[in-house]
Design a protein around this motif. Structure first.
Motif, PDB file in Angstrom:
ATOM      1  N   GLY A   1       0.788  -1.219   0.000  1.00  0.00           N
ATOM      2  CA  GLY A   1       0.000   0.000   0.000  1.00  0.00           C
ATOM      3  C   GLY A   1       0.823   1.272   0.000  1.00  0.00           C
TER       4      GLY A   1
ATOM      5  N   ARG B   1      -2.020   5.107  -6.843  1.00  0.00           N
ATOM      6  CA  ARG B   1      -3.300   4.830  -7.512  1.00  0.00           C
ATOM      7  C   ARG B   1      -3.293   5.418  -8.922  1.00  0.00           C
TER       8      ARG B   1
ATOM      9  N   ARG C   1      -5.618   5.761 -12.413  1.00  0.00           N
ATOM     10  CA  ARG C   1      -6.923   5.643 -13.058  1.00  0.00           C
ATOM     11  C   ARG C   1      -6.941   6.565 -14.264  1.00  0.00           C
TER      12      ARG C   1
ATOM     13  N   SER D   1      -5.207   0.970 -16.877  1.00  0.00           N
ATOM     14  CA  SER D   1      -5.856   1.928 -15.977  1.00  0.00           C
ATOM     15  C   SER D   1      -7.130   2.520 -16.567  1.00  0.00           C
TER      16      SER D   1
ATOM     17  N   THR E   1      -9.047   0.573 -11.821  1.00  0.00           N
ATOM     18  CA  THR E   1      -8.143   1.405 -11.043  1.00  0.00           C
ATOM     19  C   THR E   1      -7.019   0.546 -10.504  1.00  0.00           C
TER      20      THR E   1
ATOM     21  N   GLU F   1      -4.089  -0.044  -7.959  1.00  0.00           N
ATOM     22  CA  GLU F   1      -3.786   0.387  -6.600  1.00  0.00           C
ATOM     23  C   GLU F   1      -2.331   0.047  -6.246  1.00  0.00           C
TER      24      GLU F   1
ATOM     25  N   ASP G   1      -0.446  -3.531  -6.617  1.00  0.00           N
ATOM     26  CA  ASP G   1      -0.875  -4.369  -7.743  1.00  0.00           C
ATOM     27  C   ASP G   1       0.338  -4.735  -8.597  1.00  0.00           C
TER      28      ASP G   1
END
Length: 281
Positions: free
Chosen positions: A35, A134, A136, A228, A232, A234, A237
């Protein structure tokens, strides 16, 4: 930096490999590599640490997947021109994407377990991309800013399950142990030319795959931007970006119990796996 997670399954600690190849413990500075801890901010902070101040880890501990709590494991099919040629298939006009179950993830040197009823378990050395922020609907120009680093992936595949049993590819891609990743995550600042990385894979010391990322049809920025658009991405990934020629499907030779697989990518390290029969857990 070369970032690792080491220790028993489920008990891995964060570490790094110093310039002399020594494993050093990072657990006093970061809880794990997952994360938010894959962000540029955290990685820059870790890069400022003098490795000589970190404890040396003694012995030869197991390495786990260098990323913790992976949310998505995304594969790209037929992404090398020479591999598409050996498969007798046309060059894709857009990336072919599929999902590998996160339960297939395993450490770089953990064994490959043949699935129950498997007859056509295959190998695929691939460049892995680890997302650090992130993403997107990002542009190709900005795509690499969303990457934490790169690693080696063996996209193990059961071809009968994948291609002959109907439905999608996922059945042959997500079996337990079908996703060895590592040995380490190399941060993107240390990978200078993504288009000139040599890849190789051997089975029982016989070379099966020899390739270079220069024959990739869709490059890393294209893949990150493209994927993307549809989901999305993250932090944590992993994208496996496709394999060069020499897979078992083309050779009519598949993995069997007792085989030994070795694979690697220049600058990103090497994996090695024993092939074992199906085991109930």
């Amino acid at each position: 930096m070369k970032l690792v997670r080491y220790g028993r399954i489920g008990k891995e600690k964060p570490g790094l490999i110093d310039e002399f190849g020594k494993l050093r413990d990072l657990s006093a500075h970061v809880s794990d590599f997952s994360g938010a801890n894959l962000s540029d901010k955290v990685l820059r902070k870790l890069a400022k640490i003098d490795p000589e101040t970190l404890p040396v880890v003694r012995g030869n501990p197991r390495f786990g997947v260098p990323v913790a709590k992976v949310g998505k494991f995304i594969g790209v099919g037929l992404n090398y021109a020479d591999h598409a040629k050996e498969a007798g298939l046309p060059i894709p006009s857009e990336p072919i994407i599929f999902m590998k179950a996160i339960t297939c993830l395993s450490g770089p040197d953990d064994p490959i377990m043949l699935p129950k009823g498997s007859k056509k378990t295959d190998w695929e050395v691939e460049l892995g991309v680890v997302i650090g922020a992130r993403a997107r609907n990002v542009s190709e120009e900005d795509a690499e800013k969303y990457v934490a680093g790169y690693c080696v992936v063996n996209d193990v595949s059961e071809r009968e399950f994948q291609l002959e049993n109907g439905g999608t590819w996922d059945k042959g891609k997500g079996c337990d142990t079908f996703g060895p990743v590592g040995p380490w995550l190399v941060t993107r600042d240390e990978v200078w030319d993504l288009d000139k990385l040599d890849l190789y894979l051997e089975v029982n010391d016989k070379r099966m795959q020899t390739g270079c990322t220069e024959t990739m049809i869709f490059k890393v920025p294209q893949l990150v931007a493209y994927i993307s658009r549809f989901m999305t991405l993250e932090p944590g990934d992993i994208i496996a970006t496709g394999t060069p020629p020499g897979v078992g499907l083309a050779r009519k030779r598949f993995l069997k119990k007792g085989d030994f697989v070795r694979l690697g990518i220049a600058g990103l390290g090497e994996q090695q796996q024993d092939v074992i029969g199906y085991q109930e857990f």
